[in-house]
Scaffold this motif. Structure first.
Motif, PDB file in Angstrom:
ATOM      1  N   VAL A  69       3.825   0.146   7.952  1.00  0.00           N
ATOM      2  CA  VAL A  69       2.557   0.625   7.401  1.00  0.00           C
ATOM      3  C   VAL A  69       1.717   1.262   8.505  1.00  0.00           C
ATOM      4  CG1 VAL A  69       0.414  -0.087   6.293  1.00  0.00           C
ATOM      5  CG2 VAL A  69       2.564  -1.123   5.613  1.00  0.00           C
ATOM      6  N   ILE A  70       1.668   0.595   9.672  1.00  0.00           N
ATOM      7  CA  ILE A  70       0.936   1.154  10.807  1.00  0.00           C
ATOM      8  C   ILE A  70       1.524   2.509  11.183  1.00  0.00           C
ATOM      9  CG2 ILE A  70       0.296   0.799  13.215  1.00  0.00           C
ATOM     10  CD1 ILE A  70       0.625  -2.215  12.690  1.00  0.00           C
ATOM     11  N   CYS A  77       0.824  -1.204   0.000  1.00  0.00           N
ATOM     12  CA  CYS A  77       0.000   0.000   0.000  1.00  0.00           C
ATOM     13  C   CYS A  77       0.861   1.258   0.000  1.00  0.00           C
ATOM     14  CB  CYS A  77      -0.959  -0.007   1.183  1.00  0.00           C
ATOM     15  SG  CYS A  77      -0.129   0.096   2.748  1.00  0.00           S
ATOM     16  N   ARG A 112       0.535  10.073   9.391  1.00  0.00           N
ATOM     17  CA  ARG A 112      -0.303  10.963   8.601  1.00  0.00           C
ATOM     18  C   ARG A 112      -1.364  11.610   9.486  1.00  0.00           C
ATOM     19  NH1 ARG A 112      -3.708   8.720   3.572  1.00  0.00           N
ATOM     20  NH2 ARG A 112      -5.177   8.153   5.204  1.00  0.00           N
ATOM     21  N   ARG A 113      -1.954  10.816  10.388  1.00  0.00           N
ATOM     22  CA  ARG A 113      -2.965  11.327  11.302  1.00  0.00           C
ATOM     23  C   ARG A 113      -2.387  12.382  12.237  1.00  0.00           C
ATOM     24  NH1 ARG A 113      -6.627  13.081  12.443  1.00  0.00           N
ATOM     25  NH2 ARG A 113      -8.540  12.433  13.495  1.00  0.00           N
ATOM     26  N   ARG A 158       2.283   4.953   1.072  1.00  0.00           N
ATOM     27  CA  ARG A 158       2.721   5.507   2.351  1.00  0.00           C
ATOM     28  C   ARG A 158       1.614   6.376   2.935  1.00  0.00           C
ATOM     29  NH1 ARG A 158       7.742   7.540   4.596  1.00  0.00           N
ATOM     30  NH2 ARG A 158       8.935   6.942   2.776  1.00  0.00           N
ATOM     31  N   GLY A 159       1.305   6.177   4.203  1.00  0.00           N
ATOM     32  CA  GLY A 159       0.286   6.992   4.858  1.00  0.00           C
ATOM     33  C   GLY A 159      -1.104   6.390   4.799  1.00  0.00           C
ATOM     34  N   ALA A 160      -1.290   5.319   4.032  1.00  0.00           N
ATOM     35  CA  ALA A 160      -2.613   4.714   3.932  1.00  0.00           C
ATOM     36  C   ALA A 160      -2.996   4.085   5.264  1.00  0.00           C
ATOM     37  CB  ALA A 160      -2.614   3.656   2.831  1.00  0.00           C
ATOM     38  N   SER A 161      -4.284   4.084   5.557  1.00  0.00           N
ATOM     39  CA  SER A 161      -4.744   3.477   6.791  1.00  0.00           C
ATOM     40  C   SER A 161      -4.879   1.974   6.586  1.00  0.00           C
ATOM     41  CB  SER A 161      -6.100   4.075   7.188  1.00  0.00           C
ATOM     42  OG  SER A 161      -6.762   3.185   8.059  1.00  0.00           O
ATOM     43  N   PRO A 162      -4.120   1.165   7.321  1.00  0.00           N
ATOM     44  CA  PRO A 162      -4.215  -0.282   7.133  1.00  0.00           C
ATOM     45  C   PRO A 162      -5.604  -0.807   7.480  1.00  0.00           C
ATOM     46  CG  PRO A 162      -2.827   0.248   9.018  1.00  0.00           C
ATOM     47  CD  PRO A 162      -3.125   1.524   8.345  1.00  0.00           C
ATOM     48  N   PHE A 206       8.359   1.085   2.275  1.00  0.00           N
ATOM     49  CA  PHE A 206       8.493   2.528   2.141  1.00  0.00           C
ATOM     50  C   PHE A 206       9.931   2.998   2.010  1.00  0.00           C
ATOM     51  CE2 PHE A 206       4.228   2.527   2.505  1.00  0.00           C
ATOM     52  CZ  PHE A 206       3.694   2.321   3.761  1.00  0.00           C
ATOM     53  N   SER A 263       3.209   4.640   9.360  1.00  0.00           N
ATOM     54  CA  SER A 263       2.967   5.725   8.406  1.00  0.00           C
ATOM     55  C   SER A 263       1.506   6.173   8.456  1.00  0.00           C
ATOM     56  CB  SER A 263       3.379   5.311   6.991  1.00  0.00           C
ATOM     57  OG  SER A 263       2.419   4.463   6.432  1.00  0.00           O
ATOM     58  N   GLY A 264       0.582   5.258   8.736  1.00  0.00           N
ATOM     59  CA  GLY A 264      -0.812   5.650   8.890  1.00  0.00           C
ATOM     60  C   GLY A 264      -0.997   6.563  10.087  1.00  0.00           C
ATOM     61  N   PRO A 317      -8.409  12.159   7.061  1.00  0.00           N
ATOM     62  CA  PRO A 317      -9.463  11.521   7.880  1.00  0.00           C
ATOM     63  C   PRO A 317     -10.100  12.497   8.834  1.00  0.00           C
ATOM     64  CG  PRO A 317      -7.292  10.803   8.566  1.00  0.00           C
ATOM     65  CD  PRO A 317      -7.079  11.705   7.408  1.00  0.00           C
TER      66      PRO A 317
END
Lengths: 215, 194
Positions: free
Chosen positions: B116-117, A152, B123-124, A154-158, A190, B119-120, A215
């Motif tokens: 991945v966690i 996915c 962003r928040r 970068r920054g996507a919500s898993p 990443f 980077s999510g 979000p």
């Protein structure tokens, strides 16, 4: 997902480790400890002579062939074959058959994995936050399971990606008429990739910039 | 639905721990080489040819003469063997946990890489602190989340807003093993105009 026997891996590693550890410590101890050295010097020649006669006494007088040596050779060859098989079996388990069902007396229904693979991969790569999707089927413990590996952005919500995949899987369940166990792996890579967080959508206007929604 | 769950615990455990395949393969190859050499020496002995490194008789002699060899050689050799042995035992016995967490799902087993966690969450945090995501660094361990952000110089960061946002996002993920509430560190030096 694979059929790798993890217990066998660890067993081999630990057993070889213990043997090496004991051999190394024993060798050092024999040379360093005077008592051990004496015991060794007293008994080693005797044991060596016994071993030599055991190994090298010919079975048939006049020839060089000794039974014990031949037996040792056979054992070594078997061990080598087992080890090669052990290496070969690492990481297998893929299958092309998703489902085999006996439909009454009229026949059997066989669904190939490509059905699910194709459906899922197409649907997943449509999602703007999913860069790549790879679907494979594995035979595990008497049933077939799907492995869905997703890369996915970068920054996507898993969590969002997980929900999307679950929805697709439930839709697939409806199509196939049965629930296939699924394993989903969400990764990013990443540090290796240089893709931006936003992307240009070439399907509409070149100046249309699509950014992931805040979000 | 129960058919989906019975292999799932096993899957979760397998996919969050290392299979040690590489180590096992290396060990197996080393053993194959040693066994192949021994077998070759035996064959050479049986057909009456000179040995490669030592015939079986010579090997027995050499082993028995352990105490006659230079002590430093034996001790060094023994220490090296023992060291390799300890490394192997540790590798074989430790769980080898991967940097991954399990995302709660009723339908499937979902395993997410920690990056991945992170980077999510980053962003928040960035949107809550009103800074660029490049100025946020999130580090994930098995049970902890650390957020470090470099604020824009001159703009105050609302710490509680950031922590609430990140904690809220984390809770929505519903991860296993459960993570403790995130810790926030704001750099004292700001980034100009970011």
């Amino acid at each position: 997902m694979t059929s790798t026997n993890r217990f066998a891996n660890r067993l081999l590693i630990v057993v070889v480790g213990i043997v090496l550890l004991c051999a190394g410590l024993a060798a050092a101890a024999v040379v360093l400890n005077p008592t051990a050295t004496t015991i060794w010097n007293q008994n080693a020649p005797r044991i060596r002579a016994a071993a030599e006669s055991l190994l090298l006494t010919p079975a048939v007088p006049g020839t060089r062939t000794g039974w014990v040596l031949l037996g040792a050779l056979a054992a070594l060859v078997i061990l080598i074959a087992l080890l090669v098989a052990f290496i070969w079996r690492q990481g297998g388990g893929r299958t092309g058959r998703l489902l085999v069902r006996q439909t009454g007396e009229t026949g059997t229904t066989i669904i190939e994995s490509d059905v699910a693979t194709g459906l899922l991969q197409d649907a997943l790569t449509d999602d703007p936050e999913i860069l790549a999707a790879h679907v494979t089927a594995y035979a595990i413990k008497g049933t077939t399971a799907l492995k869905i590996a997703v890369t996915c952005r970068r920054g996507a919500s898993p969590q969002r990606i997980g929900r999307t995949i679950d929805r697709l899987l439930t839709a697939l369940d409806d199509v196939l008429g049965v629930d296939i166990p699924a394993y989903v792996q969400i990764s990013g890579g990443f540090r290796a990739r240089m893709t931006a967080r936003t992307r240009l959508d070439r399907r509409t206007s070149p100046t249309n910039v699509i950014a992931p929604a805040n979000p | 639905m129960s058919a989906v769950h019975s292999p799932s615990a096993r899957m979760k455990r397998r996919e969050t721990h290392s299979p040690r395949s590489l180590v096992a393969i290396v060990v197996a190859i080393a053993l194959i080489l040693v066994f192949a050499w021994l077998a070759t020496e035996i064959v050479l002995e049986l057909i009456g040819r000179p040995p490669l490194l030592g015939s079986p008789a010579e090997m027995l002699h050499g082993t028995a003469a352990l105490t006659s060899a230079p002590i430093s050689w034996v001790v060094t050799g023994g220490a090296v063997l023992a060291a390799i042995g300890i490394v192997l035992v540790v590798l074989g016995l430790t769980p080898g946990r991967r940097s991954r967490h399990v995302l709660a799902s009723a339908r499937s087993v979902i395993v997410v890489d920690d990056e991945v966690i992170a980077s999510g969450l980053a962003r928040r945090a960035a949107s809550a602190a009103r800074i660029s995501p490049d100025n946020v660094r999130v580090t994930l361990a098995r049970r902890t989340v650390d957020v470090r952000l470099t604020p824009t110089s001159g703009v105050l960061v609302d710490r509680s807003a950031v922590l609430d946002a990140v904690a809220g996002e984390l809770d929505s993920y519903d991860l296993e093993p459960a993570l403790r509430p995130p810790r926030l560190q704001v750099e004292s030096r700001g980034q100009v105009g970011a």
